[in-house]
Write an enzyme that holds these catalytic residues in place. Structure first.
Site, short mmCIF file in Angstrom:
data_model
loop_
_atom_site.label_atom_id
_atom_site.label_comp_id
_atom_site.label_asym_id
_atom_site.label_seq_id
_atom_site.Cartn_x
_atom_site.Cartn_y
_atom_site.Cartn_z
N LYS A 371 36.97 -0.78 -13.80
CA LYS A 371 35.50 -0.81 -13.75
C LYS A 371 34.93 0.59 -13.97
O LYS A 371 33.90 0.75 -14.66
CB LYS A 371 35.05 -1.37 -12.40
CG LYS A 371 33.54 -1.43 -12.20
CD LYS A 371 32.91 -2.49 -13.08
CE LYS A 371 33.17 -3.88 -12.57
NZ LYS A 371 32.38 -4.90 -13.31
N LYS A 484 29.26 -4.11 -21.05
CA LYS A 484 29.27 -2.69 -20.70
C LYS A 484 30.07 -1.84 -21.68
O LYS A 484 29.68 -0.73 -22.03
CB LYS A 484 29.88 -2.49 -19.31
CG LYS A 484 29.03 -2.90 -18.12
CD LYS A 484 29.70 -2.45 -16.84
CE LYS A 484 28.94 -2.92 -15.61
NZ LYS A 484 29.15 -4.35 -15.34
#
Length: 530
Positions: A371, A484
């Site tokens: 992440k 993202k």
């Protein structure tokens, strides 16, 4: 009767259908037939050639494209990996609420379902102007025929055997009155068995893992997933299926020469059940072999080089990585604004805490690292675009912190600080506090990813040098607005700037109906009327 893992049959979407368009383009470059919209489109570009002395030669160029878009919208199924998680249960309940036109009561009064947060369902674009210069806007999903999310047939896999009603209650996302009304329809829905390789997700997920495929043969797992897709498609009389990974974040897979660096090596690694082949890569492989688009909604490197090469070889559609919902979407907008305003962000500090199962999984360092990478690279292309503010290779200090705080549940807290250099040695600090219900932001992204991915299977193009129409490249970069760490095809620059990503979607849709990109010059309002 539908099998227990399949969505209840929806007779309103029993077959592919063609509806009359909201508008028709009056141009010799556009034709409407019963089956297709075809357009002739002039693509203008600017080729820049740098010279050793620092000067540049600039050549405007034109290329003619012919686009062909199927008008018939197919009966489409969505299969989610991690169907029983927060996103999967929230999306399933929301679509049922739309389908049955439910209303529910909260302390704010009566509520009705909506698709707010979905760019395809809840945004508009500027179609053109009237003869008097008045702007005319239309819903984005009326530009060309698109799937209605209310008609999607839902299914999927999960390592937890919990039925969708109980999983929805476990997620604690939707209001009680919504859960009460959809529970009977969701209780028969049970996820298919999934695959579980413990080394790839946090150990704290082991207590959920009671719905697993037998054995550890990764080739057999791939073949079983392929069979699951075929069975789901047949049982629900579907024309197409899209698969989305909305399961837990995995750790990064190591890139090993001879294992996952080429397509053939990757296939051999799967056959030999190599330990460095991740669950998400197995699902992606099954979809590539089955000719089904696969989208990775988590930040791990699912598409290792060998898998990407295989997708290109098979001309299979893939997209990823990592849903872009709250904090990162805002970051990609504000940094784009600051840099284009001539302001220099020198440090970005991002802090998150959340209490859902995603946060629990991310409390493990290896999964958090995946992440952290996807969040940290989101501003790189914007800063690299301004060589007045940034020297080559220079970029802001960027720190990302995520903490698991169970008490806040699905309501994520995000705190960002942007430290900027401004005029004459001055400093500007911008602090943003963002509280967002995570699954209510992510679920509409899944809708957009599915709607646009399905559309890409119905658009073909041809240039002047081609004898027949072809589909787009395997990597669906049009999905970048929702992701993202957007994937792009080799040798293609990554675009993270939100406005450019949105513009790409809009202008591709305009090209399909023979319209030039929107012109924001507004000359009709800036000249003397004759």
């Amino acid at each position: 009767m539908a099998p227990p893992h399949a969505e209840v049959y929806n007779s309103s979407a029993a077959a592919a259908s063609v509806s009359e368009p909201l508008f028709k383009v009056n141009s010799p470059n556009v034709e409407y037939s019963e089956k297709h919209i075809t357009s002739k489109y002039t693509y203008n570009n600017t080729i820049v050639t740098p010279h050793p002395d620092g000067s540049m030669t600039v050549d405007p160029v034109e290329q003619t494209f012919h686009f062909k878009t199927e008008r018939s919208v197919p009966r489409t199924g969505l299969m989610m990996v991690g169907w029983g998680g927060n996103n999967g249960t929230t999306l399933t309940a929301s679509i049922l609420a739309h389908r049955h036109k439910m209303t529910w009561r909260t302390k704010k009064g009566e509520q009705a379902p909506n698709y707010w947060g979905s760019v395809t369902q809840a945004s508009t674009l500027r179609l053109g102007v009237t003869a008097q210069g008045e702007d005319i806007y239309v819903p984005l999903n009326k530009m060309v025929p698109m799937v209605d999310p209310t008609d999607l047939v839902l299914g999927g896999w999960d390592i937890s055997s919990m039925n969708m009603a109980d999983a929805m209650e476990r997620a604690e996302v939707l209001d009680y009155d919504v859960q009460r009304q959809v529970a009977d329809a969701m209780r028969p829905l049970v996820p298919l068995k999934s695959i579980y390789y413990p080394d790839f997700i946090a150990a704290n997920q082991a207590d959920r893992a009671d719905n697993l495929m037998d054995g550890d043969d990764k080739r057999k797992h791939t073949d079983q997933i392929r069979k699951d897709i075929r069975d789901f498609k047949a049982a629900n009389q579907l024309d197409k299926v899209i698969v989305v990974w909305t399961a837990n974040t995995e750790r990064y897979a190591e890139i090993i020469e001879g294992v996952n660096d080429t397509a053939d090596n990757f296939l051999a690694a799967v056959k030999n059940s190599h330990p460095e082949v991740a669950p998400s890569s197995i699902f992606a492989l099954a979809c590539i072999e089955e000719g089904v688009p696969f989208i990775n909604g988590s930040p791990q490197n699912t598409f290792v080089p060998g898998l990407l090469q295989l997708a290109e070889r098979e001309r299979a559609f893939i997209g990823g990585d990592d849903f872009k919902s709250g904090q990162t979407k805002f970051k990609s907008a504000i940094v784009d604004f600051l840099v284009n305003a001539g302001i220099k962000p020198v440090a970005i500090t991002s802090y998150n805490h959340l209490g859902n199962n995603d946060g629990k999984n991310l409390s493990s360092h290896k999964q958090f690292r995946s992440k952290e990478i996807s969040k940290s690279t989101v501003v790189d292309d914007m800063t690299a675009a301004n060589q007045i503010l940034y020297k080559p290779g220079e970029h802001p200090d960027h720190t990302v912190v995520i903490k698991y705080v169970p008490s806040v549940g699905d309501s994520k807290r995000a705190i960002d600080e942007y430290e900027c250099d401004i005029f004459m040695g001055g400093r500007q600090s911008i602090a943003v506090y963002n509280v967002c219900e995570d699954s209510f932001l992510a679920s509409p992204l899944i809708i957009d990813l599915v709607v646009l991915a399905e559309l890409m299977t119905r658009i073909e193009y041809k240039t002047e040098g081609m004898t027949k129409f072809s589909g787009f490249h395997s990597v669906m970069s049009i999905l970048s607005y929702m992701l993202k760490a957007p994937m792009v095809s080799p040798n293609t620059p990554v675009v993270n700037a939100l406005a450019r990503q949105r513009s790409a979607i809009e202008n591709i849709l305009r090209a399909c109906v023979g319209l030039a990109p929107n012109n924001e010059m507004g000359l009709e309002h800036k000249i003397w009327k004759q």
